[in-house]
Design a protein around this motif. Structure first.
Motif, mmCIF file in Angstrom:
data_model
loop_
_atom_site.group_PDB
_atom_site.id
_atom_site.type_symbol
_atom_site.label_atom_id
_atom_site.label_comp_id
_atom_site.label_asym_id
_atom_site.label_seq_id
_atom_site.Cartn_x
_atom_site.Cartn_y
_atom_site.Cartn_z
ATOM 1 N N ALA A 37 -14.834 -0.544 -0.020
ATOM 2 C CA ALA A 37 -13.694 0.278 0.381
ATOM 3 C C ALA A 37 -12.494 -0.047 -0.516
ATOM 4 C CB ALA A 37 -13.337 0.023 1.834
ATOM 5 N N THR A 38 -11.649 0.947 -0.711
ATOM 6 C CA THR A 38 -10.419 0.762 -1.469
ATOM 7 C C THR A 38 -9.298 0.550 -0.469
ATOM 8 O OG1 THR A 38 -11.192 2.228 -3.215
ATOM 9 C CG2 THR A 38 -8.836 1.849 -3.104
ATOM 10 N N THR A 39 -8.502 -0.491 -0.678
ATOM 11 C CA THR A 39 -7.375 -0.745 0.218
ATOM 12 C C THR A 39 -6.068 -0.479 -0.513
ATOM 13 O OG1 THR A 39 -7.291 -3.085 -0.371
ATOM 14 C CG2 THR A 39 -8.606 -2.492 1.561
ATOM 15 N N VAL A 40 -5.083 -0.043 0.248
ATOM 16 C CA VAL A 40 -3.734 0.141 -0.268
ATOM 17 C C VAL A 40 -2.874 -0.867 0.472
ATOM 18 C CG1 VAL A 40 -1.806 1.731 -0.549
ATOM 19 C CG2 VAL A 40 -4.161 2.584 -0.703
ATOM 20 N N GLY A 62 -3.019 9.341 -7.062
ATOM 21 C CA GLY A 62 -1.636 9.739 -7.307
ATOM 22 C C GLY A 62 -0.980 10.463 -6.149
ATOM 23 N N ASP A 63 -1.761 10.890 -5.143
ATOM 24 C CA ASP A 63 -1.163 11.526 -3.963
ATOM 25 C C ASP A 63 -0.284 10.503 -3.240
ATOM 26 O OD1 ASP A 63 -2.537 13.859 -4.491
ATOM 27 O OD2 ASP A 63 -3.913 13.688 -2.792
ATOM 28 N N VAL A 64 0.856 10.955 -2.717
ATOM 29 C CA VAL A 64 1.751 10.064 -1.982
ATOM 30 C C VAL A 64 1.200 9.871 -0.574
ATOM 31 C CG1 VAL A 64 4.091 9.717 -1.091
ATOM 32 C CG2 VAL A 64 3.747 10.778 -3.338
ATOM 33 N N LEU A 65 0.855 8.623 -0.256
ATOM 34 C CA LEU A 65 0.289 8.293 1.045
ATOM 35 C C LEU A 65 1.369 7.998 2.074
ATOM 36 C CD1 LEU A 65 -2.534 5.870 -0.149
ATOM 37 C CD2 LEU A 65 -2.724 8.319 0.350
ATOM 38 N N ALA A 79 -2.008 6.939 -3.734
ATOM 39 C CA ALA A 79 -3.441 6.638 -3.698
ATOM 40 C C ALA A 79 -3.863 6.118 -5.066
ATOM 41 C CB ALA A 79 -4.235 7.886 -3.335
ATOM 42 N N PRO A 80 -4.572 4.981 -5.099
ATOM 43 C CA PRO A 80 -5.003 4.425 -6.383
ATOM 44 C C PRO A 80 -6.215 5.158 -6.961
ATOM 45 C CG PRO A 80 -5.737 3.024 -4.595
ATOM 46 C CD PRO A 80 -4.891 4.097 -3.990
#
Length: 105
Positions: A37-40, A62-65, A79-80
């Motif tokens: 999973a990718t974490t922010v 690049g979307d603003v989370l 988003a990375p």
């Protein structure tokens, strides 16, 4: 009441501190993250102003989370990578520390 002597710039001050009777709770253990999973995570301590995604949303790199306010600046957390949001661990108004996982994709 407890008495303490504090020295500031070479000047000693005697202070009294009253205990409020607040019992500190043990820190919460972080929920596990699935392998792959990718974490922010929070890049710095701050306050979450808004969360722009919810569980199940598809996002592109690049979307603003979310918007994180830190040092009186509003920072866009992006988003990375492309993916689908599987967990949102913060909400608007919440304070986060550096490295706290905010979103799992």
């Amino acid at each position: 009441m407890k008495k303490y002597t504090i020295t500031v710039n070479g000047t000693a001050y005697e202070v009294e501190v009253e205990e409020a009777g607040v019992v500190a709770s043990a820190p919460k253990a972080a929920a596990p993250v699935a392998a792959g999973a990718t974490t922010v995570s929070a890049p710095m301590p701050g306050k979450v102003l808004s969360v722009n995604v919810k569980v199940g949303d598809a996002v592109k790199a690049g979307d603003v989370l979310m918007i994180l306010e830190a040092m009186k600046m509003q920072n866009e957390i992006m988003a990375p990578a492309d993916g689908t949001v599987s967990d949102v661990r913060v909400s608007a108004g919440q304070t986060v520390g550096t490295g706290d996982v905010m979103i799992v994709m």
